[in-house]
Motif scaffolding. Structure first.
Motif, PDB file in Angstrom:
ATOM      1  N   SER B 305       0.563  -1.301  -0.103  1.00  0.00           N
ATOM      2  CA  SER B 305       0.132   0.069   0.032  1.00  0.00           C
ATOM      3  C   SER B 305       0.831   1.294  -0.123  1.00  0.00           C
ATOM      4  CB  SER B 305      -0.895   0.012   1.160  1.00  0.00           C
ATOM      5  OG  SER B 305      -0.295  -0.206   2.419  1.00  0.00           O
ATOM      6  N   ASP B 306       1.902   1.121   0.680  1.00  0.00           N
ATOM      7  CA  ASP B 306       2.883   2.457   0.696  1.00  0.00           C
ATOM      8  C   ASP B 306       3.453   3.010  -0.702  1.00  0.00           C
ATOM      9  OD1 ASP B 306       2.667   2.741   3.603  1.00  0.00           O
ATOM     10  OD2 ASP B 306       4.415   1.792   3.859  1.00  0.00           O
ATOM     11  N   PHE B 307       3.435   1.780  -1.491  1.00  0.00           N
ATOM     12  CA  PHE B 307       4.129   2.251  -2.849  1.00  0.00           C
ATOM     13  C   PHE B 307       3.188   3.067  -3.747  1.00  0.00           C
ATOM     14  CE2 PHE B 307       6.517  -2.362  -2.948  1.00  0.00           C
ATOM     15  CZ  PHE B 307       7.167  -1.766  -1.972  1.00  0.00           C
ATOM     16  N   PHE B 308       1.937   3.050  -3.642  1.00  0.00           N
ATOM     17  CA  PHE B 308       0.980   3.930  -4.508  1.00  0.00           C
ATOM     18  C   PHE B 308       0.234   4.772  -3.519  1.00  0.00           C
ATOM     19  CE2 PHE B 308      -0.851  -0.240  -3.690  1.00  0.00           C
ATOM     20  CZ  PHE B 308      -2.093   0.070  -3.082  1.00  0.00           C
ATOM     21  N   LEU B 309       0.837   5.328  -2.526  1.00  0.00           N
ATOM     22  CA  LEU B 309       0.023   6.006  -1.698  1.00  0.00           C
ATOM     23  C   LEU B 309       0.216   7.483  -2.102  1.00  0.00           C
ATOM     24  CD1 LEU B 309      -1.322   5.912   1.275  1.00  0.00           C
ATOM     25  CD2 LEU B 309       0.705   6.816   2.117  1.00  0.00           C
ATOM     26  N   THR B 310       1.047   8.029  -2.416  1.00  0.00           N
ATOM     27  CA  THR B 310       1.275   9.464  -2.916  1.00  0.00           C
ATOM     28  C   THR B 310       1.707   9.467  -4.398  1.00  0.00           C
ATOM     29  OG1 THR B 310       3.429   9.568  -2.039  1.00  0.00           O
ATOM     30  CG2 THR B 310       1.665  10.339  -0.658  1.00  0.00           C
ATOM     31  N   GLU B 311       2.279   8.449  -5.041  1.00  0.00           N
ATOM     32  CA  GLU B 311       2.661   8.532  -6.339  1.00  0.00           C
ATOM     33  C   GLU B 311       2.133   7.059  -7.089  1.00  0.00           C
ATOM     34  OE1 GLU B 311       7.105   9.935  -6.666  1.00  0.00           O
ATOM     35  OE2 GLU B 311       6.777   8.761  -5.059  1.00  0.00           O
ATOM     36  N   SER B 312       1.731   7.188  -8.457  1.00  0.00           N
ATOM     37  CA  SER B 312       1.555   6.095  -8.975  1.00  0.00           C
ATOM     38  C   SER B 312       2.429   5.107  -9.206  1.00  0.00           C
ATOM     39  CB  SER B 312       1.078   6.324 -10.478  1.00  0.00           C
ATOM     40  OG  SER B 312      -0.036   7.445 -10.625  1.00  0.00           O
ATOM     41  N   TYR B 313       2.247   3.837  -8.935  1.00  0.00           N
ATOM     42  CA  TYR B 313       3.158   2.838  -8.989  1.00  0.00           C
ATOM     43  C   TYR B 313       2.921   1.958 -10.271  1.00  0.00           C
ATOM     44  CZ  TYR B 313       5.655  -1.490  -7.101  1.00  0.00           C
ATOM     45  OH  TYR B 313       6.496  -2.486  -7.066  1.00  0.00           O
ATOM     46  N   GLU B 314       4.017   2.023 -11.082  1.00  0.00           N
ATOM     47  CA  GLU B 314       4.126   1.353 -12.376  1.00  0.00           C
ATOM     48  C   GLU B 314       4.775   0.388 -12.626  1.00  0.00           C
ATOM     49  OE1 GLU B 314       4.945   3.641 -15.887  1.00  0.00           O
ATOM     50  OE2 GLU B 314       3.604   2.471 -17.118  1.00  0.00           O
ATOM     51  N   MET B 315       4.528  -1.069 -12.784  1.00  0.00           N
ATOM     52  CA  MET B 315       5.342  -1.963 -13.016  1.00  0.00           C
ATOM     53  C   MET B 315       5.398  -2.262 -14.374  1.00  0.00           C
ATOM     54  SD  MET B 315       3.452  -4.355 -10.009  1.00  0.00           S
ATOM     55  CE  MET B 315       1.993  -3.322 -10.419  1.00  0.00           C
ATOM     56  N   TRP B 316       6.960  -1.905 -15.095  1.00  0.00           N
ATOM     57  CA  TRP B 316       6.782  -2.282 -16.475  1.00  0.00           C
ATOM     58  C   TRP B 316       8.089  -3.012 -16.821  1.00  0.00           C
ATOM     59  CZ3 TRP B 316      11.360  -0.620 -18.625  1.00  0.00           C
ATOM     60  CH2 TRP B 316      12.222   0.464 -17.652  1.00  0.00           C
ATOM     61  N   ALA B 317       7.936  -3.753 -18.067  1.00  0.00           N
ATOM     62  CA  ALA B 317       8.984  -4.244 -18.457  1.00  0.00           C
ATOM     63  C   ALA B 317       9.060  -4.207 -20.032  1.00  0.00           C
ATOM     64  CB  ALA B 317       8.828  -5.918 -18.371  1.00  0.00           C
ATOM     65  N   GLU B 318      10.241  -4.303 -20.499  1.00  0.00           N
ATOM     66  CA  GLU B 318      10.417  -3.979 -22.114  1.00  0.00           C
ATOM     67  C   GLU B 318      11.270  -4.962 -22.723  1.00  0.00           C
ATOM     68  OE1 GLU B 318       9.926   0.833 -22.606  1.00  0.00           O
ATOM     69  OE2 GLU B 318      12.067  -0.171 -22.914  1.00  0.00           O
ATOM     70  N   SER B 319      10.787  -5.429 -23.871  1.00  0.00           N
ATOM     71  CA  SER B 319      11.747  -6.700 -24.412  1.00  0.00           C
ATOM     72  C   SER B 319      11.871  -6.405 -25.964  1.00  0.00           C
ATOM     73  CB  SER B 319      11.252  -7.928 -24.138  1.00  0.00           C
ATOM     74  OG  SER B 319       9.982  -8.040 -24.797  1.00  0.00           O
ATOM     75  N   LYS B 320      12.400  -7.114 -26.620  1.00  0.00           N
ATOM     76  CA  LYS B 320      12.740  -6.841 -28.105  1.00  0.00           C
ATOM     77  C   LYS B 320      12.643  -8.218 -28.809  1.00  0.00           C
ATOM     78  CE  LYS B 320      17.605  -7.587 -28.769  1.00  0.00           C
ATOM     79  NZ  LYS B 320      17.962  -7.929 -29.791  1.00  0.00           N
ATOM     80  N   ILE B 321      12.117  -8.184 -29.679  1.00  0.00           N
ATOM     81  CA  ILE B 321      11.937  -9.354 -30.719  1.00  0.00           C
ATOM     82  C   ILE B 321      12.792  -8.827 -32.217  1.00  0.00           C
ATOM     83  CG2 ILE B 321      10.504 -10.859 -32.051  1.00  0.00           C
ATOM     84  CD1 ILE B 321       8.325 -10.185 -29.971  1.00  0.00           C
ATOM     85  N   THR B 322      13.758  -9.872 -32.427  1.00  0.00           N
ATOM     86  CA  THR B 322      14.677  -9.566 -33.558  1.00  0.00           C
ATOM     87  C   THR B 322      13.732  -9.950 -34.887  1.00  0.00           C
ATOM     88  OG1 THR B 322      16.530 -10.176 -32.472  1.00  0.00           O
ATOM     89  CG2 THR B 322      16.917 -10.045 -34.778  1.00  0.00           C
ATOM     90  N   ASN B 323      13.819  -8.813 -35.751  1.00  0.00           N
ATOM     91  CA  ASN B 323      13.287  -8.767 -37.194  1.00  0.00           C
ATOM     92  C   ASN B 323      14.208  -9.506 -38.319  1.00  0.00           C
ATOM     93  OD1 ASN B 323      10.617  -7.754 -36.095  1.00  0.00           O
ATOM     94  ND2 ASN B 323      11.207  -5.785 -36.542  1.00  0.00           N
ATOM     95  N   THR B 324      14.150 -10.951 -38.173  1.00  0.00           N
ATOM     96  CA  THR B 324      15.399 -11.443 -39.156  1.00  0.00           C
ATOM     97  C   THR B 324      14.930 -11.125 -40.446  1.00  0.00           C
ATOM     98  OG1 THR B 324      15.012 -13.454 -37.734  1.00  0.00           O
ATOM     99  CG2 THR B 324      16.202 -13.634 -39.455  1.00  0.00           C
ATOM    100  N   TRP B 325      13.949 -10.737 -41.095  1.00  0.00           N
ATOM    101  CA  TRP B 325      13.739 -10.158 -42.541  1.00  0.00           C
ATOM    102  C   TRP B 325      14.303  -9.197 -42.585  1.00  0.00           C
ATOM    103  CZ3 TRP B 325      11.325  -5.793 -43.133  1.00  0.00           C
ATOM    104  CH2 TRP B 325      10.284  -5.456 -42.103  1.00  0.00           C
ATOM    105  N   ALA B 326      14.133  -8.231 -41.863  1.00  0.00           N
ATOM    106  CA  ALA B 326      14.818  -6.963 -41.801  1.00  0.00           C
ATOM    107  C   ALA B 326      16.171  -6.925 -41.739  1.00  0.00           C
ATOM    108  CB  ALA B 326      14.412  -5.802 -40.652  1.00  0.00           C
ATOM    109  N   TRP B 327      16.917  -7.695 -41.109  1.00  0.00           N
ATOM    110  CA  TRP B 327      18.199  -7.863 -41.184  1.00  0.00           C
ATOM    111  C   TRP B 327      18.888  -8.425 -42.563  1.00  0.00           C
ATOM    112  CZ3 TRP B 327      22.019  -8.239 -36.875  1.00  0.00           C
ATOM    113  CH2 TRP B 327      21.582  -7.561 -35.597  1.00  0.00           C
TER     114      TRP B 327
END
Lengths: 181, 349
Positions: B305-327
């Motif tokens: 509860s403390d994590f989003f008391l005064t600020e929004s708590y965003e859990m995010w992750a980013e990943s990449k997929i290689t475009n073989t055809w573009a290479w």
């Protein structure tokens, strides 16, 4: 000397005037024409392909555009890979959290658990084993059935003294063979 | 958990915690390339079965539920409940959040998925965001340094390990410092929120000495009163604290407004919430996250509860997929241009 020269000239003239006798002139003509055409065709198509593929190198604006395109592609590649490698490097330095937060995932496959049990020298790898409620019921049911069958077998043996004697004899033999071993 | 001086509220929380035996819950999001998400809720309970337990995240009959138990060598039984469902997109997850009946229904949660094509790679971003509860509170980052903040947001298992590991003394000192600062931050937030609510209620009625700015300038005084008085509840109900803060005449004049404001603040501050953990499994290669990584290389976030008391708590992750055809296409294009240039140079010679 003069007469011999005259004779020589006459022979040469005679040879010159007498044409070779050809059986199929048309065939020869055809073959020669085909060869000439074939040579022409090869040289013509190769240069055409080259001109078609790489003719742009002589058109300044096309050449410059394609070179610019290639450079842009290389730059995008270097930039993207640089950023990605940098981010992966940051990730690799992150703290690894111990396993405690993770809820064990019970397996449905009792066969796999039993196989693991067999292959691990009749010892489960961990201190505990997780089985589902259904599996536990199955196990208890199997044990119950086994107990009933064992009881039935005992009754059959008790009821038949001949059979009992035979079984006791067999058991004794088995015991002796174990001792010999 | 919360500020210990606010005893009467703490007691309420304690009663509510004791009355329900909520399971430990881990929500795992298996994100797919097309934006669909397989959501798996794993609940573990050591004391009793899951009957009468309200989970921390919404799930209903449409989920595939699996119950199991584990008996340790000591004979202790642990019950597990696993629920799994495939959501076609994040909108479906958000829909389930909107019709949430879980214990944590009082918070606003939403998931988002983004796919961006970047020629050589396609980048995927998945996030779950919890909106902040307080309007006038202060960000926790104003009260702690970087190391303390990292510790504040850490999962309990990591804190446990650190406090009992090789450098335990240092981490115990850090834990103490974080606790003190968290208490102070909580008190500041409550006071700030109360001032906002109180000045809203008395707007136009009071003089210039009871404006939002004038009370804000004396905010630390109020915080000190709370910190130094263990009998906060009785002192507040007797009006002693209010008199000290706004003066005798104002205290008697605006007693009901002050009580209403305090009631509203406590309602917003001590909302029903049970902690849980969120895990994410991204497709492709992981390139960025603000979460922790567990030993099975899965991303992990504790949700408190403390994590989003005064600020929004965003859990995010980013990943990449290689475009073989573009290479391949880029390689052929560059080779083509290079060959053309070489031919030009040769013919010139």
């Amino acid at each position: 000397m003069k007469t011999s020269d005259d004779k020589y000239d006459k022979v040469v003239n005679l040879l010159r005037k007498s044409k070779p006798i050809l059986d199929s002139t048309e065939d020869i003509e055809l073959k020669v024409m085909r060869r000439i055409k074939g040579m022409d065709k090869t040289s013509y198509s190769f240069s055409n392909i080259l001109d078609f593929l790489f003719g742009w190198v002589y058109i300044v604006w096309v050449r410059r555009s394609l070179i610019a395109g290639s450079i842009v592609l290389v730059l995008i590649f270097v930039y993207q890979q640089g950023i990605i490698l940098n981010r992966i490097d940051v990730l690799s330095r992150q703290t690894i959290v111990p396993d405690k937060e993770i809820v064990p995932n019970p397996s449905d496959n009792i066969d796999m658990i039993l196989m693991l049990y067999k292959n691990s020298g009749r010892k489960f790898p961990g201190k505990t084993v997780t089985i589902s409620e259904t599996q536990m019921k199955e196990l208890l049911e199997t044990v119950r059935e086994l107990q009933i069958k064992y009881k039935d077998l005992e009754n059959i043996i008790e009821a038949n003294p001949e059979l009992k004697k035979q079984i006791e004899k067999k058991l004794l033999e088995n015991e002796q063979s174990k001792i010999n071993l | 958990m919360k500020k210990h001086t606010l005893r009467f509220v703490f007691l309420l929380i304690l009663i509510s915690v004791m009355s329900c035996d909520e399971p430990e819950t881990v929500v795992t999001n298996y994100i797919h390339q097309d934006g669909s998400v397989t959501r798996r809720i794993e609940m573990v309970n050591h004391k009793k079965r899951f009957k009468n337990c309200r989970p921390q995240v919404p799930f209903d009959d449409t989920w595939t539920v699996h119950d199991s138990l584990n008996i340790s060598q000591k004979g202790d039984t642990t019950w597990y409940k696993t629920a799994e469902k495939l959501f076609r997109n994040t909108e479906e997850i958000n829909l389930s959040y909107r019709s949430d009946t879980s214990i944590n229904k009082g918070i606003y949660r939403q998931a988002a998925f983004r796919k961006s094509f970047k020629w050589f790679n396609t980048e995927l971003r998945f996030s779950e965001k919890i909106e902040k509860k307080m309007i006038s509170g202060y960000p926790v980052s104003d009260f702690m340094n970087r190391e303390e903040l990292l510790y504040f947001y850490s999962p309990e298992s990591l804190k446990y390990e650190k406090e009992r590991g090789a450098d335990s003394l240092r981490y115990r000192a850090l834990a103490d410092s974080v606790k003190k600062k968290t208490d102070f931050w909580n008190a500041k937030c409550v006071v700030s929120e109360w001032i906002m609510e109180f000045t809203k209620l008395i707007a136009g009625k009071a003089g210039s000495d009871l404006t939002n700015d004038s009370l804000k300038s004396r905010e630390n005084e109020f915080v000190k009163i709370i910190e130094n008085n263990s009998k906060f509840d009785s002192l507040w109900s007797n009006g002693v604290i209010l008199k000290k803060f706004v003066g005798d005449s104002n205290a008697s004049r605006f007693k009901s407004e002050a009580d209403s404001a305090m009631e509203k603040v406590f309602k917003d501050y001590f909302f029903d919430f049970n902690d849980y953990s969120v895990r994410m499994v991204m497709p492709g290669k992981l390139i960025g996250t603000n979460g922790f990584i567990d030993s099975s290389r899965i991303l992990l976030w504790p949700v408190k509860s403390d994590f989003f008391l005064t600020e929004s708590y965003e859990m995010w992750a980013e990943s990449k997929i290689t475009n073989t055809w573009a290479w391949v296409a880029s390689g052929i294009f560059i080779l083509f241009v290079l060959t053309g240039l070489i031919i030009k140079v040769i013919k010139k010679d």
